[in-house]
Design a protein around this motif. Structure first.
Motif, short mmCIF file in Angstrom:
data_model
loop_
_atom_site.label_atom_id
_atom_site.label_comp_id
_atom_site.label_asym_id
_atom_site.label_seq_id
_atom_site.Cartn_x
_atom_site.Cartn_y
_atom_site.Cartn_z
N ALA A 1 -13.46 -18.47 101.59
CA ALA A 1 -14.62 -17.64 101.29
C ALA A 1 -15.74 -18.54 100.75
CB ALA A 1 -14.26 -16.56 100.28
N ILE A 2 -15.85 -19.73 101.32
CA ILE A 2 -16.83 -20.72 100.90
C ILE A 2 -18.18 -20.43 101.56
CG2 ILE A 2 -17.45 -23.17 101.06
CD1 ILE A 2 -14.52 -23.86 100.83
N ASP A 3 -19.26 -20.64 100.80
CA ASP A 3 -20.61 -20.43 101.33
C ASP A 3 -21.16 -21.68 102.02
OD1 ASP A 3 -20.75 -17.82 100.42
OD2 ASP A 3 -21.56 -18.41 98.47
N SER A 4 -20.91 -22.85 101.47
CA SER A 4 -21.46 -24.09 101.99
C SER A 4 -20.92 -24.38 103.40
CB SER A 4 -21.10 -25.26 101.06
OG SER A 4 -21.25 -26.49 101.72
N ILE A 5 -21.81 -24.57 104.35
CA ILE A 5 -21.38 -24.83 105.72
C ILE A 5 -20.58 -26.12 105.82
CG2 ILE A 5 -22.20 -25.39 108.05
CD1 ILE A 5 -24.53 -23.48 107.59
N SER B 1 -13.76 -16.23 106.15
CA SER B 1 -14.90 -15.31 106.16
C SER B 1 -16.10 -16.02 106.77
CB SER B 1 -15.24 -14.88 104.73
OG SER B 1 -16.49 -14.20 104.70
N MET B 2 -16.73 -15.34 107.71
CA MET B 2 -18.00 -15.82 108.23
C MET B 2 -19.13 -15.25 107.36
SD MET B 2 -17.34 -17.94 110.77
CE MET B 2 -15.95 -18.52 109.78
N GLY B 3 -20.36 -15.27 107.84
CA GLY B 3 -21.50 -14.94 107.00
C GLY B 3 -21.67 -13.45 106.72
N CYS C 1 -22.69 -13.99 115.18
CA CYS C 1 -22.71 -14.41 113.78
C CYS C 1 -23.36 -15.80 113.70
CB CYS C 1 -21.29 -14.46 113.21
SG CYS C 1 -21.21 -15.18 111.55
N PRO C 2 -24.53 -15.92 113.06
CA PRO C 2 -25.20 -17.22 112.97
C PRO C 2 -24.36 -18.30 112.31
CG PRO C 2 -26.71 -15.45 112.38
CD PRO C 2 -25.35 -14.83 112.49
N PHE D 1 -7.65 -19.26 114.56
CA PHE D 1 -7.54 -18.54 113.29
C PHE D 1 -8.46 -17.32 113.32
CE2 PHE D 1 -10.89 -21.64 112.90
CZ PHE D 1 -11.89 -21.02 112.16
N LYS D 2 -8.09 -16.33 112.53
CA LYS D 2 -8.86 -15.09 112.48
C LYS D 2 -9.98 -15.16 111.44
CE LYS D 2 -5.24 -11.93 114.09
NZ LYS D 2 -4.41 -10.74 113.74
N CYS D 3 -11.09 -14.52 111.78
CA CYS D 3 -12.25 -14.47 110.90
C CYS D 3 -12.64 -13.03 110.62
CB CYS D 3 -13.45 -15.15 111.55
SG CYS D 3 -13.22 -16.87 111.91
N VAL D 4 -13.16 -12.80 109.43
CA VAL D 4 -13.84 -11.54 109.12
C VAL D 4 -15.33 -11.80 109.29
CG1 VAL D 4 -14.28 -9.80 107.35
CG2 VAL D 4 -12.02 -10.85 107.52
N TRP D 5 -16.00 -10.91 110.03
CA TRP D 5 -17.40 -11.16 110.34
C TRP D 5 -18.09 -9.86 110.70
CZ3 TRP D 5 -19.75 -10.83 115.39
CH2 TRP D 5 -18.88 -10.36 116.38
#
Length: 241
Positions: free
Chosen positions: A123-127, A156-158, A179-180, A200-204
């Motif tokens: 759940a990291i924000d930094s790209i 988690s994506m953005g 998703c940008p 891997f699975k993402c929430v977006w």
């Protein structure tokens, strides 16, 4: 009186005794305790996960109050990991809660033994840091539980610039479309020729709100991202003994 049994009696009614025992033995590490990660962590603790390691270097800022679980007027300036550790032990005193006020980076990656966990949550924000965690986690974890010595990784994506929680969904990373953040990550991977070693699975969310501020965020969406991440773990534990 068995306090833990009382706390999770309603959860046990839903998932059953065996799954409840697996929850107690489950070890999760979560990177990032912002608007997404903090709610994911809360849901895991309230559902009976017995061990949670939290990694976040930030203190609570007043701008966090609109969406982050640890953010209150009384907690501004305190480390997020400390605030949440106190809260989670108040929820379940029997849980093992580890607070690491650290930042995950390429340089610090070796300090985190992610192979010692059952689940790894990004759940990291930094790209830049997110890319490094994805590459490390997919090299060390697996998408489907097959053995007890490899974790499962979810990311988690953005969640910024979004207002509709009903658009939140779960998709394999390379199939995320709209998703940008995911697009930026894939662009960097191609440029650097460094790719995840497994799917891997993402929430977006595909939602785009051009009228919003570039980094504007709100709790109904960020919390939904976090709760969805937690549900992926909880359902996997119930469905895959």
């Amino acid at each position: 009186m068995n306090v833990e049994s009382d706390i999770f009696s309603r959860t046990e009614m839903l998932v059953g005794e065996e799954a409840m025992e697996r929850l107690r033995k489950t070890r999760v590490i979560i990177f990032g305790l912002g608007g997404v990660g903090s709610w994911c962590a809360e849901a895991l603790v309230r559902s009976g996960v017995g061990h949670l390691t939290m990694v976040d270097s930030d203190g609570v800022d007043v701008t966090n109050i609109n969406r982050q679980l640890p953010a209150l007027g009384s907690t501004v300036g305190r480390p997020k990991v400390e605030v949440l550790r106190e809260r989670f032990l108040d929820i379940n005193p029997e849980a093992e809660i580890v607070a690491r006020q650290e930042r995950f980076t390429a340089e610090s990656a070796s300090l985190f033994d992610i192979e010692g966990f059952d689940y790894v949550i990004d759940a990291i924000d930094s790209i830049e840091d997110k890319l490094e965690l994805i590459l490390l986690a997919t090299a060390k974890t697996q998408a489907i539980k097959q053995s007890s010595n490899q974790a499962i990784f979810f990311s988690s994506m953005g969640a910024a610039r979004k207002m509709d929680p009903l658009q939140v969904r779960v998709t394999e990373f390379w199939k995320v479309d709209g998703c940008p953040l995911a697009a930026t990550l894939r662009k960097r991977m191609r440029k650097q020729q460094r790719f995840p070693e497994r799917k891997f699975k993402c929430v977006w969310s595909p939602e785009r709100n051009d009228d919003a501020q570039p980094k504007g965020t709100m709790m109904p969406v960020t919390a939904t991202f976090g709760l969805t991440l937690a549900s992926l773990i909880l359902r996997d534990i119930k469905e895959n003994p």
